[in-house]
Write a protein that holds these residues in place. Structure first.
Motif, PDB file in Angstrom:
ATOM      1  N   MET A   1       9.241  51.667 -14.126  1.00  0.00           N
ATOM      2  CA  MET A   1       8.159  50.689 -14.299  1.00  0.00           C
ATOM      3  C   MET A   1       6.887  51.408 -14.737  1.00  0.00           C
ATOM      4  N   PHE A   2       6.293  50.881 -15.823  1.00  0.00           N
ATOM      5  CA  PHE A   2       5.106  51.521 -16.373  1.00  0.00           C
ATOM      6  C   PHE A   2       3.858  51.134 -15.563  1.00  0.00           C
ATOM      7  N   PHE A   3       3.846  49.912 -15.041  1.00  0.00           N
ATOM      8  CA  PHE A   3       2.661  49.429 -14.339  1.00  0.00           C
ATOM      9  C   PHE A   3       2.790  49.658 -12.839  1.00  0.00           C
TER      10      PHE A   3
ATOM     11  N   ASN B   1      -1.807  48.546 -24.639  1.00  0.00           N
ATOM     12  CA  ASN B   1      -0.693  47.654 -24.310  1.00  0.00           C
ATOM     13  C   ASN B   1      -0.469  46.568 -25.350  1.00  0.00           C
ATOM     14  N   SER B   2      -1.435  46.385 -26.271  1.00  0.00           N
ATOM     15  CA  SER B   2      -1.259  45.303 -27.251  1.00  0.00           C
ATOM     16  C   SER B   2      -0.062  45.593 -28.162  1.00  0.00           C
TER      17      SER B   2
ATOM     18  N   LEU C   1       8.198  44.979 -22.098  1.00  0.00           N
ATOM     19  CA  LEU C   1       6.969  44.520 -21.450  1.00  0.00           C
ATOM     20  C   LEU C   1       6.584  45.379 -20.263  1.00  0.00           C
ATOM     21  N   ALA C   2       7.589  45.783 -19.485  1.00  0.00           N
ATOM     22  CA  ALA C   2       7.262  46.390 -18.196  1.00  0.00           C
ATOM     23  C   ALA C   2       7.530  47.892 -18.140  1.00  0.00           C
ATOM     24  N   PHE C   3       8.490  48.390 -18.895  1.00  0.00           N
ATOM     25  CA  PHE C   3       8.907  49.778 -18.703  1.00  0.00           C
ATOM     26  C   PHE C   3       8.483  50.721 -19.814  1.00  0.00           C
ATOM     27  N   ALA C   4       8.373  50.211 -21.057  1.00  0.00           N
ATOM     28  CA  ALA C   4       7.985  51.095 -22.151  1.00  0.00           C
ATOM     29  C   ALA C   4       6.553  51.565 -21.923  1.00  0.00           C
ATOM     30  N   PRO C   5       6.252  52.816 -22.263  1.00  0.00           N
ATOM     31  CA  PRO C   5       4.884  53.305 -22.094  1.00  0.00           C
ATOM     32  C   PRO C   5       3.943  52.653 -23.097  1.00  0.00           C
ATOM     33  N   ALA C   6       2.642  52.647 -22.768  1.00  0.00           N
ATOM     34  CA  ALA C   6       1.656  52.061 -23.686  1.00  0.00           C
ATOM     35  C   ALA C   6       1.445  52.989 -24.865  1.00  0.00           C
TER      36      ALA C   6
ATOM     37  N   ARG D   1       2.798  46.013 -27.353  1.00  0.00           N
ATOM     38  CA  ARG D   1       4.013  45.353 -26.847  1.00  0.00           C
ATOM     39  C   ARG D   1       4.349  44.082 -27.616  1.00  0.00           C
TER      40      ARG D   1
ATOM     41  N   PHE E   1       0.123  44.590 -14.407  1.00  0.00           N
ATOM     42  CA  PHE E   1       1.129  44.144 -15.383  1.00  0.00           C
ATOM     43  C   PHE E   1       0.629  42.918 -16.134  1.00  0.00           C
TER      44      PHE E   1
ATOM     45  N   MET F   1      -2.384  43.965 -18.491  1.00  0.00           N
ATOM     46  CA  MET F   1      -1.982  44.755 -19.662  1.00  0.00           C
ATOM     47  C   MET F   1      -3.144  45.624 -20.162  1.00  0.00           C
ATOM     48  N   GLY F   2      -3.877  46.209 -19.248  1.00  0.00           N
ATOM     49  CA  GLY F   2      -4.979  47.085 -19.640  1.00  0.00           C
ATOM     50  C   GLY F   2      -6.026  46.386 -20.493  1.00  0.00           C
TER      51      GLY F   2
END
Lengths: 220, 259, 57
Positions: free
Chosen positions: C1-3, B56-57, B45-50, B59, C9, C12-13
């Motif tokens: 952290m990606f965000f 981001n969907s 949710l937080a660390f993987a790139p989009a 995820r 966060f 989520m874009g």
């Protein structure tokens, strides 16, 4: 012995002509619901005719499955048949053959009539009849499993569609698109090959499974 | 060697032994599964790139794919457990097959729901007759059939055997169904974007997926054990060991209440 | 952290609703699978206790 059983079952089936005609009448009624529900427009009907006729055929075959073992179960002769020296799966095969002759095969003859009523294109009639001839035995074979599992149950009628319909889906997909291919004038040989292969698979598996199902249902 | 195997087999069939060993296994699976899930979900949710295409969907993959995979293999597990029960008359095996059915169905529902939600930003509609979603829907119907059999047949032994047979027939049919649905799908509309199909996924996206998949498997084991233990307690409620177990618990809770 | 921060966060874009709805449903089904059997277990044990008490008196 098995021939005698076949003769007896066919005789019984023809004696109660009402049961014999019910699936056919049901088939016709279901198919004529669609023009009423969707639209009488021939172009639109022609494009869904293949699917409508095949869904109707599935449901008609399903409706009559309940009767495959019921009569013999109620008068106790099914138990006797399971005790015969011949393997039970041969007895099941005879029952399936009778069900197909009585409820499956007639569908293939009446389907062209429905095709005319629903505006099926000329190229679709040949694959429709061929696919019904080739795939209705599969429906009877798979149905025998469901009929065997539900034979002793009071509320078996509602249960059967839940058990059997998901297994009918490959037949529906390939048979309906064979008709569609015929309508578009392309080859439907591949579809028929698949339907034949599925028939071969069920011919091996279903009598075994149905015989086991009958043993389970009668074990009480 | 043979006698040892035979003894192991009889032990496995014994509800008491199953109850004890599953309590232990369940604790371990819970611990490992929770660590895997927590790491996988936070990472995903937080660390993987989009995703460059889906944003981001994508995820949603970290819950959708494990649920789909697990509900498919759960059906096969149910069929295998049923087969073992039918062939070797092992009672515990029927219990496992019975408790898998509702869990597998719940996972199939989760897979369908998350697939539909994922479809909205990807395809613009909630439902597309995509090959994978359609196969999953049919799998759910197969689960419905098995559950319906358990509900319809009152005699336990008969219901177990009938459901096992149906699960076996269904699992023979699963490859045929999958093949025909895929074929049907390519015939009608070749989907431009297929959900969850990424042959070249970056490792920082892929590793959390592996974590959540294994995490779900561990939790699945916990759920199966929990339900199976309930079935054992219910079936063996008149035996000495269950009574002793309940009395020991009662005793313990009384001491706890005094202190 | 990606965000960069918490609000991005959660957003989520722009896909936040879909992602969080999916994870919420997953949490729900996971919770049902954990809590359901636990409640059944409690009920079964209570029933057995009652049975034991009835036999003692």
């Amino acid at each position: 012995m098995l021939i005698a059983l076949l003769k007896r079952d066919l005789l019984l089936a023809f004696r109660s002509r009402g049961d014999l005609l019910n699936p056919l009448m049901f088939f016709m009624v279901v198919a004529s619901l669609f023009p009423l529900a969707v639209s009488p427009d021939p172009a639109l009907l022609g494009s869904i005719a293949a699917g409508v006729i095949w869904v109707g055929a599935l449901l008609a075959a399903l409706l009559s499955l309940d009767l495959m073992f019921k009569g013999d179960y109620e008068d106790g002769s099914l138990e006797q048949m399971l005790l015969m020296p011949q393997p039970a799966m041969l007895m099941v095969l005879v029952k399936v053959l009778v069900h197909w002759l009585v409820a499956g095969l007639p569908l293939a003859f009446i389907a062209p009539l429905l095709g005319l009523m629903l505006g099926l294109a000329d190229g679709g009639f040949m694959p429709l009849i061929l696919s019904l001839l080739l795939a209705t035995p599969t429906l009877s074979l798979l149905g025998a499993i469901g009929a065997g599992l539900t034979v002793g149950l009071r509320k078996g009628g509602m249960l059967m569609p839940l058990l059997i319909l998901p297994l009918y889906i490959p037949v529906l997909i390939f048979a309906a698109s064979a008709v569609q291919a015929g309508v578009q004038g392309t080859s439907y040989l591949g579809h028929m090959a698949f339907l034949g292969a599925y028939l071969a698979l069920t011919l091996v598996v279903a009598p075994l499974a149905a015989a086991a199902a009958l043993r389970i249902s009668l074990a009480r | 060697m043979w006698t040892r195997l035979k003894r192991l087999y009889h032990k496995m069939g014994s509800p008491k032994w199953f109850y004890q060993i599953s309590t232990l296994c369940s604790k371990w699976c819970m611990a490992v599964g929770s660590v895997l899930m927590l790491t996988g979900v936070v990472w995903g949710l937080a660390f993987a790139p989009a995703d460059y295409l889906q944003g981001n969907s994508f995820r949603i993959i970290y819950v959708h794919v494990p649920a789909s995979l697990l509900s498919q293999s759960a059906y096969i597990m149910m069929a295998v457990a049923g087969l073992v029960g039918l062939v070797w008359k092992m009672k515990m095996s029927f219990v496992v097959a019975k408790v898998i059915a509702p869990i597998g169905a719940s996972l199939a529902i989760l897979s369908l729901l998350t697939g539909a939600i994922w479809g909205k930003p990807t395809w613009g509609t909630w439902w597309v007759w995509d090959a994978r979603l359609t196969s999953m829907l049919i799998l759910l119907f197969l689960y419905f059939g098995v559950i319906a059999i358990y509900n319809a047949i009152e005699n336990d032994e008969m219901a177990n055997k009938a459901a096992a047979l149906l699960a076996i027939v269904g699992s023979i049919n699963i490859p045929v169904i999958k093949y025909s649905v895929e074929w049907w799908n390519t015939l009608h509309q070749p989907a431009t974007i297929t959900l969850s199909k990424k042959p070249t996924m970056a490792p920082e996206m892929f590793i959390p997926l592996v974590l959540t998949i294994f995490g779900f498997y561990c939790w699945f084991a916990v759920w199966v054990f929990a339900r199976a233990r309930n079935e054992v307690l219910l079936k063996e409620r008149r035996t000495k060991w269950v009574r002793a177990l309940v009395q020991a618990r009662q005793h313990k809770s009384q001491i706890g209440g005094d202190a | 952290m990606f965000f960069d921060d918490l609000s991005s966060f959660l957003a989520m874009g722009g896909h936040g609703q879909y992602v969080w709805l999916s994870y919420g449903l997953a949490a729900l089904i996971v919770a049902i699978n954990f809590i359901g059997p636990a409640l059944t277990r409690k009920k079964i044990i209570k029933d057995i206790e009652r049975q034991l008490r009835r036999e003692q008196t």
